[in-house]
Design an enzyme around this catalytic site. Structure first.
Site, PDB file in Angstrom:
ATOM      1  N   GLY A  32       0.759  -1.200   0.035  1.00 22.84           N
ATOM      2  CA  GLY A  32       0.080  -0.098   0.040  1.00 22.84           C
ATOM      3  C   GLY A  32       0.938   1.159  -0.053  1.00 22.84           C
ATOM      4  N   ASP A  33       0.415   2.228  -0.529  1.00 24.61           N
ATOM      5  CA  ASP A  33       1.650   3.450  -0.672  1.00 24.61           C
ATOM      6  C   ASP A  33       1.998   3.955   0.430  1.00 24.61           C
ATOM      7  OD1 ASP A  33      -1.049   4.647   0.150  1.00 24.61           O
ATOM      8  OD2 ASP A  33      -0.613   6.355  -1.242  1.00 24.61           O
ATOM      9  N   ASN A  36       4.275   1.092   1.917  1.00 24.76           N
ATOM     10  CA  ASN A  36       5.540   1.016   1.209  1.00 24.76           C
ATOM     11  C   ASN A  36       6.590   2.171   1.903  1.00 24.76           C
ATOM     12  OD1 ASN A  36       4.261  -1.086   0.069  1.00 24.76           O
ATOM     13  ND2 ASN A  36       3.693   0.414  -1.690  1.00 24.76           N
ATOM     14  N   TYR A  91      -5.305  -6.230  -3.464  1.00 28.41           N
ATOM     15  CA  TYR A  91      -5.125  -5.795  -4.850  1.00 28.41           C
ATOM     16  C   TYR A  91      -4.382  -7.014  -5.419  1.00 28.41           C
ATOM     17  CZ  TYR A  91      -0.503  -3.934  -3.641  1.00 28.41           C
ATOM     18  OH  TYR A  91       0.487  -3.568  -3.026  1.00 28.41           O
ATOM     19  N   TRP A 106     -10.002  -5.146  -4.619  1.00 26.64           N
ATOM     20  CA  TRP A 106     -11.143  -5.609  -3.781  1.00 26.64           C
ATOM     21  C   TRP A 106     -11.039  -4.927  -2.602  1.00 26.64           C
ATOM     22  CZ3 TRP A 106      -8.241  -8.594  -6.825  1.00 26.64           C
ATOM     23  CH2 TRP A 106      -8.647  -9.131  -7.846  1.00 26.64           C
ATOM     24  N   ARG A 107     -11.547  -3.671  -2.315  1.00 27.06           N
ATOM     25  CA  ARG A 107     -11.229  -2.807  -0.866  1.00 27.06           C
ATOM     26  C   ARG A 107     -12.321  -2.207  -0.458  1.00 27.06           C
ATOM     27  NH1 ARG A 107      -7.060   1.265  -3.706  1.00 27.06           N
ATOM     28  NH2 ARG A 107      -6.408   1.240  -1.634  1.00 27.06           N
ATOM     29  N   LYS A 231       7.959  14.378  -9.222  1.00 31.61           N
ATOM     30  CA  LYS A 231       8.363  13.070  -9.579  1.00 31.61           C
ATOM     31  C   LYS A 231       7.963  12.882 -11.037  1.00 31.61           C
ATOM     32  CE  LYS A 231       6.623  11.280  -5.925  1.00 31.61           C
ATOM     33  NZ  LYS A 231       5.966   9.901  -4.941  1.00 31.61           N
ATOM     34  N   ALA A 262       7.710   2.380  -6.913  1.00 32.75           N
ATOM     35  CA  ALA A 262       8.817   3.412  -7.355  1.00 32.75           C
ATOM     36  C   ALA A 262       8.672   4.828  -6.756  1.00 32.75           C
ATOM     37  CB  ALA A 262       8.735   3.458  -8.758  1.00 32.75           C
ATOM     38  N   ASP A 264       6.682   5.585  -4.167  1.00 30.16           N
ATOM     39  CA  ASP A 264       6.643   5.544  -2.588  1.00 30.16           C
ATOM     40  C   ASP A 264       8.096   5.327  -2.103  1.00 30.16           C
ATOM     41  OD1 ASP A 264       3.877   5.281  -3.144  1.00 30.16           O
ATOM     42  OD2 ASP A 264       3.880   3.015  -2.944  1.00 30.16           O
TER      43      ASP A 264
END
Length: 304
Positions: A32-33, A36, A91, A106-107, A231, A262, A264
């Site tokens: 997860g962002d 991570n 996911y 699926w969240r 970024k 990448a 994160d």
């Protein structure tokens, strides 16, 4: 940027990750962002800072495994709620020949949606302004819902009053929002409190329709954001900090395996460097270096 041994709280969602292999099999892990970023930040800081993750999980075996893994990484669990009968989101990552990824989610019933609305959230919300750094993302804004966002804004106001740094990664995912107008309104509600904005150029363009990088920087200049990092994938990242501009080339790699996390990992390494006294240019170099390693390995989290 802050105290000699900063306390950082990252707010968001960790999900069960399924990585599809070339033969059709699935490798299960977690990601997860903001999670991570928390892992890579904890690795980068070591004993020079402390990292806590703020989320809500279920009381299932996957949630148990998440917490065990975070503890191994040195991430504090004191701000993690465990909600009976609930589950984390899930996911699946599918990657093409160039390493670009496609996500299936699926969240909708994930426990994190109640992160700031349960009775147990009150002491967590009260404790957050005591941290040196608060970090969240556009995905955080989406998954905690409207009531959770109101609680978050109250927390940010108090945190800034106490001198905390607020860090925001824009991570815009259109599928998480009922409309682009709803997403824009949510972002506008928190951006006045942000001091370090970690932006991805594609997300900024998708959300606001900015024509180019100059338009992005102009928009954040109007908000008064002191430090903005843009970024741009394999291209140089652009930074505007306290009126100075930086252009820092990316690290080149021969083969991209998976671009998951990448951005994160870049954000985590950038923030760690700034917290340890690095300049914006040095922080961007650290971000590019870590991201270049991450994209050569499948999945969000590379081995330690």
């Amino acid at each position: 940027m802050t105290a000699s041994k900063p306390r950082i709280a990252l707010i968001g969602e960790c999900m069960i990750e399924l990585q599809e292999r070339a033969d059709g099999s699935l490798q299960q892990s977690f990601g997860g962002d903001t999670l991570n970023a928390a892992v890579y930040l904890a690795r980068a800081l070591g004993d020079k800072g402390s990292v806590d993750y703020v989320t809500a999980l279920g009381d299932d075996s996957f949630s148990d495994a998440m917490c065990q893994g975070w503890a191994v990484e040195g991430i504090g669990l004191g701000m993690v709620q465990r909600l009976p009968g609930r589950l984390p989101g899930l996911y699946c990552i599918q990657t093409d020949a160039a390493g670009e990824r496609r996500f299936l989610y699926w969240r909708n019933e994930a426990a994190v949606r109640e992160c700031f609305t349960t009775p147990a959230a009150a002491p967590i919300l009260a404790a957050l302004p005591g941290y040196d750094v608060l970090y969240f993302s556009g995905i955080t804004l989406a998954v905690i819902g409207e009531q959770g966002r109101r609680k978050l804004i109250e927390t940010l106001i108090e945190a800034r009053r106490r001198g905390a740094q607020v860090v925001f990664d824009n991570n815009y995912r259109a599928r998480l929002w009922p409309s682009i107008e709803a997403a824009r309104a949510a972002y506008r509600s928190v951006l006045p409190y942000v001091e370090l904005a970690l932006l991805t150029v594609d997300d900024e363009q998708a959300l606001y329709g900015h024509a180019d990088s100059e338009a992005v920087f102009a928009a954040y200049a109007q908000l008064g954001t002191p430090e903005v990092v843009l970024k741009r994938g394999a291209e140089a990242c652009l930074i505007c900090c306290d009126g100075r501009s930086y252009d820092v080339p990316a690290q080149r790699v021969e083969r991209v395996v998976d671009t998951t996390a990448a951005g994160d990992s870049f954000s985590a390494a950038y923030l760690a460097s700034r917290l340890l006294g690095g300049s914006p240019a040095e922080a961007a170099e650290a971000g590019h270096l870590l991201a270049s390693r991450v994209i050569q390995v499948p999945g969000a989290l590379i081995p330690r």
